[in-house]
Design an enzyme around this catalytic site. Structure first.
Site, mmCIF file in Angstrom:
data_model
loop_
_atom_site.group_PDB
_atom_site.id
_atom_site.type_symbol
_atom_site.label_atom_id
_atom_site.label_comp_id
_atom_site.label_asym_id
_atom_site.label_seq_id
_atom_site.Cartn_x
_atom_site.Cartn_y
_atom_site.Cartn_z
ATOM 1 N N LYS A 96 -25.044 -56.157 21.537
ATOM 2 C CA LYS A 96 -23.720 -55.639 20.918
ATOM 3 C C LYS A 96 -23.554 -56.722 19.440
ATOM 4 C CE LYS A 96 -21.134 -54.228 25.078
ATOM 5 N NZ LYS A 96 -19.990 -54.516 25.704
ATOM 6 N N HIS A 125 -27.757 -56.108 39.816
ATOM 7 C CA HIS A 125 -27.134 -56.750 38.498
ATOM 8 C C HIS A 125 -26.936 -58.289 38.668
ATOM 9 C CE1 HIS A 125 -25.520 -52.883 36.398
ATOM 10 N NE2 HIS A 125 -25.898 -52.301 37.959
ATOM 11 N N THR A 165 -25.551 -57.845 28.061
ATOM 12 C CA THR A 165 -25.390 -56.577 27.104
ATOM 13 C C THR A 165 -24.174 -57.340 25.723
ATOM 14 O OG1 THR A 165 -23.289 -56.285 28.730
ATOM 15 C CG2 THR A 165 -25.039 -55.032 29.145
ATOM 16 N N LYS A 175 -23.655 -69.840 33.052
ATOM 17 C CA LYS A 175 -23.468 -69.356 31.449
ATOM 18 C C LYS A 175 -23.963 -70.351 30.355
ATOM 19 C CE LYS A 175 -21.675 -64.614 33.137
ATOM 20 N NZ LYS A 175 -22.282 -63.674 32.126
ATOM 21 N N LYS A 220 -18.041 -64.000 27.002
ATOM 22 C CA LYS A 220 -18.312 -63.376 28.240
ATOM 23 C C LYS A 220 -17.883 -64.243 29.465
ATOM 24 C CE LYS A 220 -22.602 -65.363 26.933
ATOM 25 N NZ LYS A 220 -23.565 -63.955 27.288
ATOM 26 N N ARG A 221 -17.005 -63.345 30.880
ATOM 27 C CA ARG A 221 -16.941 -64.675 31.361
ATOM 28 C C ARG A 221 -17.664 -65.408 31.861
ATOM 29 N NH1 ARG A 221 -13.600 -60.792 35.175
ATOM 30 N NH2 ARG A 221 -13.535 -63.210 36.340
HETATM 31 C C1 26Q Z 1 -18.621 -58.487 44.743
HETATM 32 C C2 26Q Z 1 -17.623 -58.578 45.953
HETATM 33 C C3 26Q Z 1 -16.757 -58.503 46.337
HETATM 34 C C4 26Q Z 1 -15.852 -58.470 44.889
HETATM 35 C C5 26Q Z 1 -16.262 -59.320 43.151
HETATM 36 C C6 26Q Z 1 -17.769 -58.759 44.189
HETATM 37 C C7 26Q Z 1 -18.078 -58.566 42.160
HETATM 38 C C8 26Q Z 1 -17.564 -57.860 41.155
HETATM 39 C C9 26Q Z 1 -18.575 -58.281 39.663
HETATM 40 C C10 26Q Z 1 -19.379 -59.030 41.997
HETATM 41 C C11 26Q Z 1 -20.573 -59.257 40.923
HETATM 42 C C12 26Q Z 1 -19.709 -58.599 39.876
HETATM 43 C C13 26Q Z 1 -20.197 -58.318 38.629
HETATM 44 C C14 26Q Z 1 -22.010 -58.526 38.290
HETATM 45 C C15 26Q Z 1 -21.309 -58.264 36.639
HETATM 46 O O1 26Q Z 1 -20.940 -58.184 35.537
HETATM 47 N N1 26Q Z 1 -23.134 -58.946 36.671
HETATM 48 C C16 26Q Z 1 -23.599 -58.420 35.579
HETATM 49 O O2 26Q Z 1 -24.332 -57.093 35.152
HETATM 50 C C17 26Q Z 1 -24.712 -56.894 33.566
HETATM 51 C C18 26Q Z 1 -24.840 -55.195 33.487
HETATM 52 O O3 26Q Z 1 -25.684 -55.417 33.945
HETATM 53 C C19 26Q Z 1 -25.870 -57.670 33.351
HETATM 54 O O4 26Q Z 1 -25.974 -57.925 32.120
HETATM 55 C C20 26Q Z 1 -24.840 -59.308 33.399
HETATM 56 O O5 26Q Z 1 -26.187 -60.102 32.972
HETATM 57 C C21 26Q Z 1 -24.798 -59.323 34.731
HETATM 58 O O6 26Q Z 1 -24.168 -61.086 35.348
#
Ligand code: 26Q
Length: 767
Positions: free
Chosen positions: A619, A328, A615, A513, A507-508
């Site tokens: 929406k 991702h 995503t 971003k 978004k986050r």
């Molecule tokens: C990793 C290690 C330790 C703690 C947390 C994490 C961690 C947690 C969440 C690393 C990444 C995430 C989330 C990533 C994320 O949300 N990526 C998004 O995924 C979406 C669905 O595929 C995409 O649409 C977005 O572009 C992408 O940023």
């Protein structure tokens, strides 16, 4: 259930559980009774779905951002309208369930995607079950204090958890070198549209195994008993509020192994219970790894299969036909790397398996170019690629980047492993439920059935040229803006006139971003309006929704900066008839359901190459919103579907970014563009006050300081951004503009998560 039965069930539940009646019960009490009435209703279907299929798919994810369940479940069961009416007859307004907490067991995109995928799996009748962690606390609640983000605990079970059953008897033991914990499953039903298929989301909660230490109790060492308990329960205590990295936290590692192990144990046990041979498990399950967070499932699977008597090589090959991996992100810092010393210490058997895997790859590819462990570090993505069957990116462009750069060496050796599955969102929650007004119009024009066959929206396209339909679209948009405006006034105390253009970035918060670039654009219009240079500017409300990771200093600086801009702009009578700014508090799934339908502009402005898919963009599109964005992630496919002329595209492309970065000098741009310079300088010239925090200086430094100066090309893309933003502002309100809105909804069919799930079923899971 008919009305009589339904109301009787609800009333019986109120009596039995809370000693209450519909007249005396509180909202949470009614909520629990209504939810449990629905649970009773679906019991038989759910049980029979559990047994029905030969092969099931497990979606392993550390996050499931499910949001509020009650409306979506009743809707999918086809009884939301009826239940609403029945309750109303008894004086109860079902919309009061909006005060029930969102279950935010995820950070953002990745977690919400997992939730959409489960819902779609059930809708298209694919036996897809989710496995994750039942965090005691989900993603923090966001508050603002003087414009600074503050985090508060998210107690999502405050009103209970009527949509889960605790399955104590299916608990498993998860062992670490220093102690063992009990993983207790809580099962939530995943109800497909139409209610025919119900799958399961199984979330593991960590508890102390067995009864506590009686010897310690005898000798009155209560503190020791309490400590043991806390240690066990800490594993599923809270979600890490980080959507990119969390380096080297031991608890995070425990969380990952905890749910991976529990899930794999569960699957193997069920397989054996059916009397099936372990060698054939690949014919009965496929597992999807949602990014690297569940990758421990691979060595755990190999370990357990070897315990069943298989040799390593056999077990490895079996894993290879069970596991698949979705990436991702290409953000380097988000690619999980674990310290092998730590793994060895905490999970010695897992470390041994990983070492065997590394030995296997060394033998197979002696050059050393491909590796799982290097310099005492395990590269989790590499483990997933090597020991998995398929690897996918989440949008066409993202998958190309994975093949060309991130995983280039792997792609050279295993081209057949790689594929793209473009993300999608569930049209039930993100159109039908959140925008009943637009849904009614759609149904009026093309008939029912599009909710589960979203390509049918295409039939709307011809209406883009029909002024009447265009206007009906515009009127609905206005209505949704009114509704949002009321809500925002109540929640944030900021007035957003619905006549204004609603320009939204939700978004986050992350530097890539580029919320900062959006903030700069507001100041651009602010200064120009004040100087009389924008006589024709159409009034615009800039709406932000975002959480910043608690330790992400610059992201928090940007929040403070935007709040400071909002303060200035909204209170300046010279401009506040043209500009409004609001940063909504605690943006979450439920807020999104109000925001997406009310947006005129969808800001998708990441530096090209950085947003894997996005995503939110989908929406907005479904709700008839044009995209103001870069050629990044799924924006590219949105343009392909709707026609680029129906979106507002700007900025450097991935190729151009590569070129620019060869010798980028942000200072040059800054020095040669006085208008931009003035805007950037507001970060430290006293225009805004960061109350001595040093945040604004730090944000400014990120644009110039050191080698990573303006890493995400905010200054470089700024001019093109405001050029297109101004073009959009000119176009807004024209007949052609409304036609674009219709064309966006009409061409959103591809972005149904039903399509994504069918892609996975066909190309990854071989169902
Ligand atoms: C990793 C290690 C330790 C703690 C947390 C994490 C961690 C947690 C969440 C690393 C990444 C995430 C989330 C990533 C994320 O949300 N990526 C998004 O995924 C979406 C669905 O595929 C995409 O649409 C977005 O572009 C992408 O940023």
């Amino acid at each position: 259930m008919n009305k009589e039965e339904w109301m009787n069930t609800v009333e019986t539940l109120l009596k039995a559980n809370d000693g209450a009646s519909l007249e005396t019960a509180t909202v949470p009490e009614v909520y629990r009774a209504v939810s449990r009435a629905a649970m009773a209703d679906i019991y038989d279907t759910w049980e029979s779905c559990k047994k029905s299929s030969k092969k099931r798919v497990g979606y392993l994810s550390a996050e499931f951002l499910v949001g509020r369940a009650v409306f979506s479940n009743l809707y999918n069961l086809g009884i939301l309208g009826e239940v609403r009416d029945w309750m109303k007859e008894r004086g109860f307004d079902i919309s009061s369930f909006e005060e029930i907490e969102d279950a935010a067991l995820g950070n953002g995109g990745l977690g919400r995607l997992a939730a959409c995928y489960l819902e779609s799996g059930a809708t298209v009748s694919i036996p897809l079950d989710g496995y994750g962690i039942r965090y005691r606390y989900g993603l923090f609640r966001q508050e603002f204090e003087n414009g600074f983000q503050r985090e508060a605990a998210d107690d999502w079970q405050r009103c209970g958890d009527p949509w889960s059953y605790r399955r104590e008897d299916e608990s498993v033991l998860v062992e670490f070198s220093d102690f063992a914990v009990r993983a207790v499953p809580y099962d939530m039903p995943v109800i497909g549209y139409g209610g025919k298929t119900i799958n399961t989301l199984r979330l593991w909660q960590s508890e102390q195994p067995g009864s506590f230490d009686f010897a310690a109790f005898d000798s009155m060492q209560i503190d020791k008993i309490a400590k043991d308990n806390v240690r066990c329960e800490s594993i599923s205590y809270a979600l890490y509020p980080n959507d990119s990295t969390e380096k080297g936290r031991i608890l995070r590692l425990r969380q990952e192994y905890f749910f991976a192990s529990a899930s794999v144990q569960d699957l193997i046990r069920k397989h054996k219970q059916k009397g099936l041979p372990i060698e054939k498990i690949n014919e009965h399950i496929s597992l999807q790894l949602n990014d690297t967070h569940p990758v421990f499932a691979i060595p755990e699977f190999i370990r357990l299969v070897m315990k069943e008597g298989l040799k390593f090589e056999k077990a490895f090959l079996l894993a290879r036909s069970v596991f698949n991996f979705t990436n991702h992100t290409i953000l380097g810092e988000a690619l999980e790397r674990l310290d092998m010393k730590r793994v060895r210490k905490l999970l010695p058997e897992i470390a041994r398996i990983l070492t065997k895997m590394q030995a296997r790859i060394e033998k197979e590819f002696p050059s050393g170019k491909l590796f799982l462990i290097k310099d005492e570090t395990v590269h989790m993505a590499n483990v997933a690629i090597y020991a998995g069957n398929k690897v996918n990116g989440v949008a066409a462009l993202h998958t190309e980047i994975l093949k060309e750069s991130t995983f280039r060496d792997w792609y050279e050796v295993y081209p057949e492993k790689f594929l793209n599955v473009t993300n999608g969102v569930t049209p039930r929650r993100w159109l039908a439920l959140c925008n009943p007004e637009l849904s009614a119009l759609i149904t009026e024009k093309i008939g029912d059935g599009w909710q589960a066959d979203l390509e049918r929206l295409k039939e709307l396209e011809k209406y883009a040229d029909d002024p009447e339909v265009r206007h009906a679209f515009a009127e609905i948009k206005y209505l949704k803006k009114q509704q949002l405006s009321e809500y925002v006034l109540k929640r944030e105390g900021v007035e957003l006139p619905p006549e204004f253009i609603f320009d939204v970035q939700a978004k986050r918060l992350h530097e890539y971003k580029r919320q900062l670039m959006n903030a700069f654009s507001i100041l651009y219009y602010y200064f120009r309006i004040k100087e009389g240079k924008e006589p024709n500017f159409k009034p615009t409300a800039f709406i932000f929704g975002a959480k910043a990771a608690p330790a992400y200093w610059n992201a928090k600086g940007v929040i403070k900066f935007i709040n400071a801009i909002a303060d200035k702009v909204n209170n300046d009578p010279e401009v506040n008839d043209k500009l409004r700014v609001v940063f909504v508090t605690d943006y979450n799934v439920s807020y999104a359901e109000k925001i997406m339908p009310a947006a005129d502009i969808s800001e998708q402005i990441s530096m090209a190459g950085m947003e894997a898919s996005g995503t939110g963009n989908m929406k907005f599109m479904l709700n008839g919103t044009v995209t103001l964005g870069t050629m990044d992630g799924a924006n590219v496919e949105i343009c392909e579907e709707a026609g680029r002329e129906n979106e507002y595209i700007f900025g450097a492309t991935v190729e151009e970014v590569k070129e620019i970065k060869k010798n980028y000098n942000p200072r040059e741009i800054y020095n040669s563009d006085p208008e931009l310079k003035r805007i950037v300088d507001t970060l430290d010239d006293g225009t805004f006050d960061d109350q001595g925090s040093g945040m604004f200086r730090s944000v400014k430094e990120s644009l110039f300081g050191g080698w990573s100066a303006d890493h995400y090309l905010v200054l470089k893309d700024f001019r093109d951004y405001v050029r297109v933003k101004s073009e959009l502002n000119r176009d807004y309100g024209s007949e052609e503009f409304f036609a674009k809105c219709v064309r966006n909804t009409a061409n959103g069919g591809k972005f149904s998560s039903d399509r994504s799930i069918l892609d996975y079923a066909k190309n990854v899971w071989n169902l």
